[in-house]
Design a protein around this motif. Structure first.
Motif, PDB file in Angstrom:
ATOM      1  N   LEU A 279       0.776  -1.411   0.072  1.00 45.20           N
ATOM      2  CA  LEU A 279      -0.114  -0.065   0.167  1.00 45.20           C
ATOM      3  C   LEU A 279       0.794   0.878  -0.186  1.00 45.20           C
ATOM      4  O   LEU A 279       1.702   1.332   1.260  1.00 45.20           O
ATOM      5  N   ALA A 280       0.432   2.475  -1.743  1.00 45.66           N
ATOM      6  CA  ALA A 280       1.243   3.129  -1.351  1.00 45.66           C
ATOM      7  C   ALA A 280       0.251   4.415  -0.211  1.00 45.66           C
ATOM      8  O   ALA A 280      -0.242   3.721  -0.464  1.00 45.66           O
ATOM      9  N   TYR A 281       1.005   5.128   0.791  1.00 46.82           N
ATOM     10  CA  TYR A 281       0.062   6.130   1.151  1.00 46.82           C
ATOM     11  C   TYR A 281       0.892   7.562   0.782  1.00 46.82           C
ATOM     12  O   TYR A 281       1.975   8.295   0.901  1.00 46.82           O
ATOM     13  N   TYR A 282      -0.070   8.540   0.753  1.00 46.46           N
ATOM     14  CA  TYR A 282      -0.181   9.927   0.746  1.00 46.46           C
ATOM     15  C   TYR A 282       0.386  10.531   2.237  1.00 46.46           C
ATOM     16  O   TYR A 282       0.521  10.314   3.619  1.00 46.46           O
ATOM     17  N   VAL A 283       1.081  12.291   2.439  1.00 46.55           N
ATOM     18  CA  VAL A 283       1.522  12.717   3.282  1.00 46.55           C
ATOM     19  C   VAL A 283      -0.328  13.016   4.584  1.00 46.55           C
ATOM     20  O   VAL A 283       0.095  13.182   5.596  1.00 46.55           O
ATOM     21  N   SER A 284      -0.907  13.485   3.883  1.00 46.15           N
ATOM     22  CA  SER A 284      -2.401  13.079   4.298  1.00 46.15           C
ATOM     23  C   SER A 284      -2.509  12.508   6.101  1.00 46.15           C
ATOM     24  O   SER A 284      -3.046  12.705   6.953  1.00 46.15           O
ATOM     25  N   LEU A 285      -1.726  10.857   5.425  1.00 42.22           N
ATOM     26  CA  LEU A 285      -1.816  10.080   6.473  1.00 42.22           C
ATOM     27  C   LEU A 285      -0.074   9.610   6.842  1.00 42.22           C
ATOM     28  O   LEU A 285       0.372  10.160   6.598  1.00 42.22           O
ATOM     29  N   ALA A 286      -0.406   9.583   8.373  1.00 39.00           N
ATOM     30  CA  ALA A 286       0.642   9.161   9.147  1.00 39.00           C
ATOM     31  C   ALA A 286       0.265   7.269  10.057  1.00 39.00           C
ATOM     32  O   ALA A 286      -0.498   6.923   9.552  1.00 39.00           O
ATOM     33  N   LEU A 287       1.927   6.563   9.546  1.00 32.13           N
ATOM     34  CA  LEU A 287       2.019   5.245   9.877  1.00 32.13           C
ATOM     35  C   LEU A 287       2.298   4.988  10.952  1.00 32.13           C
ATOM     36  O   LEU A 287       3.331   5.450  11.608  1.00 32.13           O
ATOM     37  N   ILE A 288       1.655   4.228  12.226  1.00 37.36           N
ATOM     38  CA  ILE A 288       1.822   4.515  13.463  1.00 37.36           C
ATOM     39  C   ILE A 288       2.305   3.018  13.702  1.00 37.36           C
ATOM     40  O   ILE A 288       0.812   1.797  13.432  1.00 37.36           O
ATOM     41  N   ARG A 289       3.654   2.524  14.463  1.00 39.38           N
ATOM     42  CA  ARG A 289       3.950   0.956  14.676  1.00 39.38           C
ATOM     43  C   ARG A 289       4.555   0.835  15.369  1.00 39.38           C
ATOM     44  O   ARG A 289       5.318   1.350  16.277  1.00 39.38           O
ATOM     45  N   PRO A 290       3.076   0.670  16.926  1.00 43.52           N
ATOM     46  CA  PRO A 290       3.496   0.041  17.789  1.00 43.52           C
ATOM     47  C   PRO A 290       4.070  -0.912  17.993  1.00 43.52           C
ATOM     48  O   PRO A 290       4.325  -2.390  17.394  1.00 43.52           O
ATOM     49  N   ASN A 291       4.461  -0.667  19.624  1.00 46.79           N
ATOM     50  CA  ASN A 291       5.515  -1.763  19.800  1.00 46.79           C
ATOM     51  C   ASN A 291       4.867  -2.715  20.257  1.00 46.79           C
ATOM     52  O   ASN A 291       4.371  -2.243  21.595  1.00 46.79           O
ATOM     53  N   ASN A 292       4.311  -4.015  19.880  1.00 46.38           N
ATOM     54  CA  ASN A 292       3.445  -4.683  20.417  1.00 46.38           C
ATOM     55  C   ASN A 292       2.943  -5.724  21.887  1.00 46.38           C
ATOM     56  O   ASN A 292       2.202  -6.587  21.975  1.00 46.38           O
ATOM     57  N   LYS A 293       4.700  -4.964  22.447  1.00 47.28           N
ATOM     58  CA  LYS A 293       5.411  -5.876  23.387  1.00 47.28           C
ATOM     59  C   LYS A 293       4.287  -4.845  24.479  1.00 47.28           C
ATOM     60  O   LYS A 293       4.045  -5.600  25.803  1.00 47.28           O
ATOM     61  N   ILE A 294       4.500  -3.889  24.568  1.00 48.96           N
ATOM     62  CA  ILE A 294       3.945  -2.506  24.836  1.00 48.96           C
ATOM     63  C   ILE A 294       2.559  -2.348  24.877  1.00 48.96           C
ATOM     64  O   ILE A 294       2.039  -2.056  25.925  1.00 48.96           O
ATOM     65  N   ILE A 295       2.098  -2.296  23.757  1.00 44.97           N
ATOM     66  CA  ILE A 295       0.550  -1.452  22.642  1.00 44.97           C
ATOM     67  C   ILE A 295      -0.114  -2.272  21.990  1.00 44.97           C
ATOM     68  O   ILE A 295       0.792  -2.822  21.586  1.00 44.97           O
ATOM     69  N   ASP A 296      -0.971  -3.014  22.384  1.00 47.15           N
ATOM     70  CA  ASP A 296      -2.204  -3.755  21.030  1.00 47.15           C
ATOM     71  C   ASP A 296      -2.420  -2.426  20.227  1.00 47.15           C
ATOM     72  O   ASP A 296      -2.742  -1.207  20.489  1.00 47.15           O
ATOM     73  N   THR A 297      -2.351  -2.988  18.667  1.00 46.83           N
ATOM     74  CA  THR A 297      -2.621  -1.933  18.115  1.00 46.83           C
ATOM     75  C   THR A 297      -4.342  -1.900  18.141  1.00 46.83           C
ATOM     76  O   THR A 297      -4.719  -0.462  17.796  1.00 46.83           O
TER      77      THR A 297
END
Length: 413
Positions: A279-297
């Motif tokens: 998936l390509a994405y534009y600047v109007s979107l942020a991509l957040i990559r959680p640390n799933n050992k700490i926080i559930d997506t």
């Protein structure tokens, strides 16, 4: 035998006469009204080329109970009936019937042929509808008694449809509010924590944050799907694509359990990456990559969309920007409160189930509203066909019905 049957047999034994709209009505275009002179609220709507009013004014140039047809823009050909005094703009036609044609009857007939008018749009840039196309629209003109009975039936049906639509819409709104209330209450933790503790962290401490390409995409007919803020409700449904070569230039590509969040124009709406696809994405979107050992997506998504998350985002959103936005660095500064990972997953699962129920309603109720509208349109078109020909024509589609009727009309005119 119904009253309409009796009238048609008595007054239209050989069918009815068809006339061009221009010969039975006065068709005129409105007067330009500057956007700067309009307001968001006011006494009289300004009707121009769109479906909804362009704005409001204290002035008017047209009386109530008038048929309008949009002349310019994507909605050119849209037919409406304005019940209040209004200002008719330069991209709108008004239709005022002459003698022997009732106003409401003419509206119902023209509305039934709205799609024909839309098919007559021309222009490579902004679509427009030529006046001669409106004037040449063929209209069945039965005797006034028949017109009155048709208006009585269709207006009664319209009123019932509007009442049911209002009830269904209110039900849908109530369910959405119920879901939002339940989500916010659950994310205030309360009894679900059962003596456990919570902690707070800045988002940048528990997740990596990226934004999409700042370059205007070079769209292709196929390739890697390209998404922006407008695709947040269905990130896998985009109809825009870029080449594989352009996509290979992306330093960060989405992974399962990443979270997209809108950050320009609309702030804080989220979607979880659930598929292992490019998936390509534009600047109007942020991509957040959680640390799933700490926080559930899933938990993070619901928290960001909750009252608590919305307040955190609002503190750092540039509300005076056009459009409004939040900078990528400021997204990382928002505070996220969370319990243990097990409880996070329990909360997310509970809200998933509740959201599914709401989504089913969100599909079911609008579908029911649309079905009621189509029921009215089918009944209206069948009734008008019967009044014009004395026959109920079996209808596969609106267009097939009209073509059959038009062939009969061409022989009469």
């Amino acid at each position: 035998m119904s009253r309409l049957d009796e009238l048609i047999q008595k007054l239209c034994p050989n069918g009815v006469e068809y006339k061009e709209l221009g010969s039975i009505s006065n068709i005129s275009k409105g007067v330009q009204f500057n956007k700067t002179d309009m307001s968001d609220e006011g006494t009289h709507p300004v009707i121009n080329g769109g479906i909804n009013p362009s704005g409001y004014s204290e002035r008017y140039n047209c009386s109530e109970d008038t048929i309008t047809i949009s002349q310019g823009g994507a909605s050119a050909g849209y037919v409406n009936f304005i019940t209040t005094k209004f200002w008719v703009g330069a991209h709108c036609y008004t239709i005022k019937p002459q003698q022997k044609v009732l106003n409401r009857y003419l509206y119902h007939v023209i509305k039934s042929k709205e799609y024909k008018l839309k098919e007559c749009q021309h222009g490579a840039g902004i679509p427009a509808l030529a006046k001669n196309k409106v004037e040449s629209l063929k209209i069945p003109v039965p005797p006034l008694e028949v017109q009155r009975e048709i208006v009585r039936i269709l207006d009664s049906f319209t009123e019932l449809t509007a009442e049911l639509t209002a009830e269904l819409t209110a039900e849908l709104t109530a369910r959405k509010k119920q879901y939002e209330f339940y989500r916010n209450e659950l994310l205030s933790f309360g009894e679900i924590i059962k003596g456990g503790s919570t902690q707070s962290s800045k988002l940048c401490e528990i997740a990596l944050i990226y934004d999409g390409t700042h370059k205007t995409p070079n769209y292709k007919n196929s390739g890697i799907p390209f998404i922006s803020v407008e695709n947040i409700n269905d990130i896998y449904g985009s109809k825009k694509f870029i080449s594989k070569e352009d996509y290979d230039l992306y330093k960060i590509t989405p992974q399962i359990n990443d979270l997209f969040m809108t950050r320009i124009g609309s702030v804080g709406k989220c979607a979880i990456v659930t598929k292992n696809v490019d998936l390509a994405y534009y600047v109007s979107l942020a991509l957040i990559r959680p640390n799933n050992k700490i926080i559930d997506t899933g938990y993070l998504k619901y928290y960001i969309e909750s009252v608590s998350g919305t307040k955190e985002l609002s503190k750092r959103t540039l509300h005076n920007a056009v459009p409004i936005k939040i900078n990528k660095e400021d997204i990382g500064k928002i505070k996220i409160t969370y319990p243990s990972l097990d409880i996070q997953k329990k909360i997310a699962s509970t809200l998933d189930n509740f959201e599914k129920i709401c989504s089913d309603l969100n599909i079911g109720l609008p579908a029911e509203i649309e079905a009621r509208q189509k029921q009215y349109e089918y009944y209206r078109d069948a009734l008008l066909t019967y009044a014009a020909t004395g026959k109920i024509i079996p209808r596969q589609t609106d267009r097939q019905t009209d073509r059959q009727t038009d062939r009969q009309t061409d022989r009469q005119v």
